[in-house]
Design an enzyme around this catalytic site. Structure first.
Site, PDB file in Angstrom:
ATOM      1  N   ILE A 136      51.454  34.774 100.007  1.00 60.24           N
ATOM      2  CA  ILE A 136      52.085  35.796 100.403  1.00 60.24           C
ATOM      3  C   ILE A 136      51.105  36.919 100.738  1.00 60.24           C
ATOM      4  O   ILE A 136      50.363  37.203 100.165  1.00 60.24           O
ATOM      5  CB  ILE A 136      53.153  36.356  99.362  1.00 60.24           C
ATOM      6  CG1 ILE A 136      53.963  35.350  98.730  1.00 60.24           C
ATOM      7  CG2 ILE A 136      54.095  37.464  99.763  1.00 60.24           C
ATOM      8  CD1 ILE A 136      54.937  34.786  99.861  1.00 60.24           C
ATOM      9  N   ALA A 137      51.493  37.491 102.015  1.00 63.30           N
ATOM     10  CA  ALA A 137      50.507  38.584 102.512  1.00 63.30           C
ATOM     11  C   ALA A 137      50.741  39.999 101.674  1.00 63.30           C
ATOM     12  O   ALA A 137      51.602  40.753 101.734  1.00 63.30           O
ATOM     13  CB  ALA A 137      51.178  38.794 104.050  1.00 63.30           C
ATOM     14  N   THR A 138      49.764  40.056 100.706  1.00 72.58           N
ATOM     15  CA  THR A 138      49.632  41.053  99.946  1.00 72.58           C
ATOM     16  C   THR A 138      48.357  41.994  99.905  1.00 72.58           C
ATOM     17  O   THR A 138      47.385  41.367 100.554  1.00 72.58           O
ATOM     18  CB  THR A 138      50.126  40.895  98.342  1.00 72.58           C
ATOM     19  OG1 THR A 138      49.312  40.084  97.858  1.00 72.58           O
ATOM     20  CG2 THR A 138      51.622  40.318  98.277  1.00 72.58           C
ATOM     21  N   SER A 139      48.176  43.040  99.343  1.00 69.58           N
ATOM     22  CA  SER A 139      46.794  43.541  99.297  1.00 69.58           C
ATOM     23  C   SER A 139      45.990  42.894  98.354  1.00 69.58           C
ATOM     24  O   SER A 139      44.692  42.672  98.797  1.00 69.58           O
ATOM     25  CB  SER A 139      46.939  45.184  98.846  1.00 69.58           C
ATOM     26  OG  SER A 139      47.678  44.764  97.285  1.00 69.58           O
ATOM     27  N   LEU A 140      46.387  42.014  97.349  1.00 71.29           N
ATOM     28  CA  LEU A 140      45.464  41.088  96.505  1.00 71.29           C
ATOM     29  C   LEU A 140      44.975  40.089  97.331  1.00 71.29           C
ATOM     30  O   LEU A 140      43.688  39.804  97.714  1.00 71.29           O
ATOM     31  CB  LEU A 140      46.192  40.571  95.633  1.00 71.29           C
ATOM     32  CG  LEU A 140      45.531  39.580  94.735  1.00 71.29           C
ATOM     33  CD1 LEU A 140      44.571  40.053  93.996  1.00 71.29           C
ATOM     34  CD2 LEU A 140      46.576  38.886  93.646  1.00 71.29           C
ATOM     35  N   TYR A 149      44.735  30.960  85.568  1.00 73.64           N
ATOM     36  CA  TYR A 149      46.118  31.575  86.268  1.00 73.64           C
ATOM     37  C   TYR A 149      47.266  30.430  86.155  1.00 73.64           C
ATOM     38  O   TYR A 149      48.309  30.649  86.049  1.00 73.64           O
ATOM     39  CB  TYR A 149      45.731  31.971  87.647  1.00 73.64           C
ATOM     40  CG  TYR A 149      46.723  32.425  88.391  1.00 73.64           C
ATOM     41  CD1 TYR A 149      47.226  33.824  88.280  1.00 73.64           C
ATOM     42  CD2 TYR A 149      47.329  31.929  89.384  1.00 73.64           C
ATOM     43  CE1 TYR A 149      48.582  34.103  88.839  1.00 73.64           C
ATOM     44  CE2 TYR A 149      48.328  32.237  90.392  1.00 73.64           C
ATOM     45  CZ  TYR A 149      49.027  33.523  89.972  1.00 73.64           C
ATOM     46  OH  TYR A 149      49.934  33.882  90.674  1.00 73.64           O
ATOM     47  N   SER A 167      54.402  30.352  90.559  1.00 74.36           N
ATOM     48  CA  SER A 167      53.385  30.424  91.637  1.00 74.36           C
ATOM     49  C   SER A 167      53.108  28.697  91.785  1.00 74.36           C
ATOM     50  O   SER A 167      53.387  27.956  91.203  1.00 74.36           O
ATOM     51  CB  SER A 167      52.040  30.870  91.433  1.00 74.36           C
ATOM     52  OG  SER A 167      50.934  30.487  92.395  1.00 74.36           O
TER      53      SER A 167
END
Length: 260
Positions: A192-196, A159, A146
């Site tokens: 990044i376009a994710t559900s998270l 993180y 990341s």
């Protein structure tokens, strides 16, 4: 075996493949000819994904695994080794979690959970996979890192620490395992376009922080999982045979911005 720009005949394990970045990586590798095994903590999600993948003709298998458990990681690798007859070409350490808090507010349980899934599991699975990667005679390990491993991102101290540790592990394993014909690289996503991400932006402060990161990107947008998955696939191609020990950022130019 695969040509320079495909993965035909290759075997792969992708952790956390039922959603987001992991889902995109499974699809990308499978579409390029690889036989893929993945895992998730959610059986229903896995079943739904397997139905989708098999309808596309992809060779994918999956099982439930809690990667915070050392014994379940061992069981997963035993299953994968048996499934692929003792040879593994690709290991993608993708699974990870984030808990958004100020550093002073993390509990011992928060810290232990993030460390166990993000770093300890990635390290342990890599070590467990080593003999099977070596047996394939062309092994690849890809860590999903990341930008938070290199930048100070609000509410991501622990993180970010796991990702920084992961980056250093990437470099060290690249040197140690080169003699075994195993290449080791990392891919560092930006936003990044994710559900998270969709869940995260429900919080106004987190949404503001996310928008600040996007504003720093040269491309001024979020990335898509498939854009990151393409880099993972490239690193596993025979064409990338001289690339090892690298952390490559797929971040729309975020890391190139010094803050102006």
């Amino acid at each position: 075996m695969a040509g320079r720009w495909n993965l035909e005949g290759c075997t792969a394990l992708v952790t956390g493949g039922s959603r987001g970045i992991g889902y995109g990586i499974v699809e990308e590798l499978a579409s390029l000819g690889a036989s893929v095994y993945t895992c998730s903590r959610n059986q229903k999600e896995l079943n739904d994904c397997l139905t989708q993948w098999r309808s596309k003709g992809f060779k994918v298998e999956a099982s439930v695994c809690d990667l915070s458990s050392r014994s379940e990681r061992q069981e997963l690798m035993n299953t994968v080794a048996n499934h692929f007859h003792g040879k593994l070409n690709i290991l993608v350490n993708n699974a990870g979690i984030v808990i958004y808090k100020e550093a002073k507010d993390y509990t011992v349980e928060d810290y232990s959970l993030i460390m166990s899934i993000n770093f300890e599991a990635a390290y342990h699975l890599s070590v467990l996979a080593h003999p099977f990667l070596k047996a394939s005679e062309r092994g690849n390990v890809v860590f999903i890192s990341s930008v938070s491993g290199a930048l100070a991102v609000p509410y991501e101290a622990v993180y970010g620490a796991t990702k920084g540790a992961m980056d250093q592990l990437t470099r060290c394993l690249a040197f140690e395992w080169a003699k075994d014909n195993i290449r080791v690289n990392g891919v560092g996503p930006g936003v990044i376009a994710t559900s998270l991400v969709e869940m995260t932006i429900q919080d106004p402060e987190q949404k503001e922080n996310l928008n600040k990161l996007i504003d720093r990107c040269a491309l001024r947008r979020m990335g898509e999982p498939k854009e990151l998955a393409a880099m993972v696939a490239f690193l596993c191609f025979p064409a990338a045979s001289y690339v090892t020990g690298q952390i490559i950022y797929v971040d729309g130019g975020l890391m190139a911005n010094c803050g102006f």
